[in-house]
Write an enzyme that holds these catalytic residues in place. Structure first.
Site, PDB file in Angstrom:
ATOM      1  N   GLU A  82       1.098  -1.134   0.014  1.00  0.00           N
ATOM      2  CA  GLU A  82      -0.013   0.204  -0.089  1.00  0.00           C
ATOM      3  C   GLU A  82       0.874   1.070   0.033  1.00  0.00           C
ATOM      4  OE1 GLU A  82      -2.747   2.084   3.443  1.00  0.00           O
ATOM      5  OE2 GLU A  82      -1.429   0.199   3.871  1.00  0.00           O
ATOM      6  N   TRP A  83       0.611   2.318  -0.882  1.00  0.00           N
ATOM      7  CA  TRP A  83       1.117   3.572  -0.751  1.00  0.00           C
ATOM      8  C   TRP A  83       0.584   4.481   0.240  1.00  0.00           C
ATOM      9  CZ3 TRP A  83       5.163   6.482  -1.995  1.00  0.00           C
ATOM     10  CH2 TRP A  83       5.167   7.759  -2.157  1.00  0.00           C
ATOM     11  N   ILE A  84       1.494   4.882   1.287  1.00  0.00           N
ATOM     12  CA  ILE A  84       0.912   5.655   2.453  1.00  0.00           C
ATOM     13  C   ILE A  84       1.476   7.099   2.241  1.00  0.00           C
ATOM     14  CG2 ILE A  84       0.598   6.231   4.854  1.00  0.00           C
ATOM     15  CD1 ILE A  84       0.833   3.287   4.908  1.00  0.00           C
ATOM     16  N   ASP A 184      15.329  -1.834  13.170  1.00  0.00           N
ATOM     17  CA  ASP A 184      16.279  -0.981  12.633  1.00  0.00           C
ATOM     18  C   ASP A 184      15.531   0.468  12.551  1.00  0.00           C
ATOM     19  OD1 ASP A 184      17.941   0.198  10.630  1.00  0.00           O
ATOM     20  OD2 ASP A 184      17.230  -1.092   8.867  1.00  0.00           O
TER      21      ASP A 184
END
Ligand code: ADP
Length: 277
Positions: A82-84, A184
């Site tokens: 998904e692009w957020i 990370d």
């Protein structure tokens, strides 16, 4: 795979995303919806599978991008998510969400499977003792790699042995609870959506001492003092945490020594010198 092919064909419409230093990352669209596509030409499918598993672990308590598809195509591993849309947010909310991750507990240090730290292997063999885990599964795996890459001198090894002894003397008796770690946690691996909700990406999860995530957050900047203050308010750290920051940063510095080379050598040596007292 079919979906990926479709997106790769749309590559003239794909916008490269800066910031990730490991993979090639793109914003792609199928005309209806935007996606975030990462791929790596030299890695196999298990590389992104480890990231997908880590995201699923974090998704139990915080917001992460939804994964649409991952696998390998020709010689490249890929991950389609998904692009957020990024927005602005409050570091206090980020600190609270990190605290939520750190409230997820386990019985032992490590994780059900090995994964990756950047492109390097991260060994997660389960152990009961925190320092044994940290030295053997974290530092010594990277030291072995540094040795293979001719970046580990006799002097470094001697200083390391002294450093290790010193850490056990100082903190060997400290009780540490195994908690979920992002693994990370530098500023490039978290952002806010347009509603100000913190988003966590690109984890290297395991269960360990939560001060590891704090140490990583302080290594390359990007987190303000209010972040630490808010974290302390939400989930106070044991006294003396500031003294352990460098101890934990050593892991990330060794990873950088192995990936980027001797430019990180001085920083590694400075931490190893702490044991010379
Ligand atoms: P890499 O594995 O190459 O380091 P990251 O997963 O860290 O790549 O992503 C690189 C950058 O892209 C991140 O710093 C973040 O700002 C942005 N990003 C990551 N995931 C998404 C997403 N799903 N939607 C929008 N932007 C993202």
């Amino acid at each position: 795979m079919e979906t990926l092919l479709k997106y790769l064909k749309l590559q003239e419409k794909a916008v490269p995303i800066a910031g990730g230093d490991i993979n090639q990352a793109f914003r792609v669209t199928d005309g209806q919806q935007d996606y975030f596509l990462k791929y790596h030409p030299q890695m196999t499918a298990d590389f992104f599978q480890a990231e997908v598993d880590g995201l699923a672990e974090l998704a139990k308590v915080v917001r992460v991008p939804q994964v649409h598809e991952n696998g390998s195509f020709e010689d490249a591993a890929y991950l389609l998510m998904e692009w957020i849309e990024p927005g602005e947010g409050d570091q206090k909310d980020l600190a609270k969400d990190l605290g939520r991750i750190h409230h997820v507990k386990a019985d032992q240090f490590g994780y059900a499977a090995d994964n990756f730290m950047g492109l390097l292997p991260q060994r997660n063999t389960l152990l009961d003792n925190w320092w044994d885990f940290y030295f053997t599964n974290r530092l010594e795996v990277q030291i072995q790699l540094a040795n293979d890459r001719n970046r580990w001198t006799k002097r470094r090894e001697e200083n390391y042995q002294r450093f290790k002894k010193w850490v056990y003397q100082q903190w060997g008796d400290m009780t540490v609870e195994p908690t979920l770690l992002h693994g990370d946690f530098w500023s490039g691996n978290t952002f806010f959506d347009t509603k100000g909700q913190p988003i966590f990406v690109d984890p290297a999860v395991s269960y360990g001492h939560r001060e590891m995530d704090i140490a990583m957050s302080q290594l390359f900047g990007g987190f303000r003092q209010e972040f630490i203050d808010a974290y302390q308010e939400t989930f106070p750290m044991r006294a003396g945490w500031q003294d352990r920051i460098l101890i934990y940063q050593l892991y990330y510095l060794l990873v950088h020594l192995n990936i980027f080379g001797e430019s990180y050598g001085d920083a590694v040596d400075r931490v190893l010198a702490l044991g010379q007292v």
